[in-house]
Design an enzyme around this catalytic site. Sequence first.
Site, PDB file in Angstrom:
ATOM      1  N   SER A  99      -2.160  -2.116 -64.986  1.00  0.00           N
ATOM      2  CA  SER A  99      -1.876  -0.500 -64.011  1.00  0.00           C
ATOM      3  C   SER A  99      -2.249  -1.223 -62.331  1.00  0.00           C
ATOM      4  CB  SER A  99      -3.710  -0.496 -64.605  1.00  0.00           C
ATOM      5  OG  SER A  99      -3.623   0.914 -63.675  1.00  0.00           O
TER       6      SER A  99
ATOM      7  N   ASP B  51       3.491   6.474 -71.776  1.00  0.00           N
ATOM      8  CA  ASP B  51       1.450   6.254 -70.361  1.00  0.00           C
ATOM      9  C   ASP B  51       1.756   7.880 -70.257  1.00  0.00           C
ATOM     10  OD1 ASP B  51       0.683   4.899 -68.249  1.00  0.00           O
ATOM     11  OD2 ASP B  51       1.139   3.607 -68.530  1.00  0.00           O
TER      12      ASP B  51
ATOM     13  N   HIS C  55      -1.322   3.979 -71.803  1.00  0.00           N
ATOM     14  CA  HIS C  55      -2.077   3.586 -71.335  1.00  0.00           C
ATOM     15  C   HIS C  55      -3.039   2.208 -70.953  1.00  0.00           C
ATOM     16  CE1 HIS C  55      -1.475   2.334 -66.201  1.00  0.00           C
ATOM     17  NE2 HIS C  55      -3.376   2.752 -66.211  1.00  0.00           N
TER      18      HIS C  55
END
Length: 346
Positions: free
Chosen positions: A144, A272, A300
């Site tokens: 991320s 996502d 995600h």
Amino acid sequence: MADPWHTADFRPPAGLANRHVQTLLPRFLPRPAVRTRQEILELPDGDFVELAWAHPAPPRADAPILVLFHGLEGSIDSPYARSLLNAAARLGWRAVLMHFRGCGEHTNRLPRAYHSGDTADARWLIDQLSQRYPHAMKVAAGVSLGGNMLAKLVAEQGGNGLDLAGAIVISAPLDLAACADTLSQGFARVYERHLLASLKRKMSPRLARDELPLAIGAEELASLGSLRAYDDAVTAPLHGFDGAEDYYRRASAGPLLAGVSLPMLVLHADDDPFMPPALLGRFPTPSAAVRVELTRHGGHVGFVEWRDGRPSSWLARRVARQLEAWAAPDGLATWPYDRPISRSDS
């Protein structure tokens, strides 16, 4: 020129393909019992970062090393962190997670925090590892926010600028402005509120102690209703940006993928919920050193599959396969899988 676009072999279990189910499910699954050893790494500016080393470490000084960078408000306790460290350790790798400033057990010393384009601390850690373990192959993985940071670092430094053999970028918000907008819509607001609450909990006492050179007080901090508003009022001024838009433009790594010269694997789910659809299609075609593996599902940093009769982390399995491939003789010239897709599928 090789086509960088590929379809990943991830398949979600029946009934568990929903983007939000995939995103949240890892929080409820058993996590590997990884023992860790903590280290405080002093930084050149007088601050520090906290490292979590998988323990026990391999006895060989030349054992390959995995360096992991977590996401926004992540830590060693994030669901993916222990899974990835465990996957590397089981292969005989030395594995370490770097907490961004203030994300470990201790508040950082200086009047600053961390952000998506903050590459200096990661560069310092990699340089220190190069001195400690000069003969060890090193691979970095970023998840991320940590993935965007890593992609930016690799692009900035070039193929010979870092003691890294490869990089793995996972579920990275490579267009920060677009991702901030996505998080402020629909069900994604649940994730945004969670992240905002964590950020505010850290910043509020520091503001109360007058430790930060910011123009807002605790009440104004509490009233910030979006990550974009937080970045505009806190992240940007704290780190020398002229507002959120300037921060997003200068810190987003997506436009830099065309210049990457180090072997880089990018793993991304098109559903996502933190990001707009077809995120990777917004940027110039990545360089020949980049392999992009896309999935229809995965959420995600989710990527939960059904394996050996139970839900399991495809992400940890895929990263382990890549580490094995890169550690093999001439491994950096190959990838475990080759199933090209068209750019329009991204």
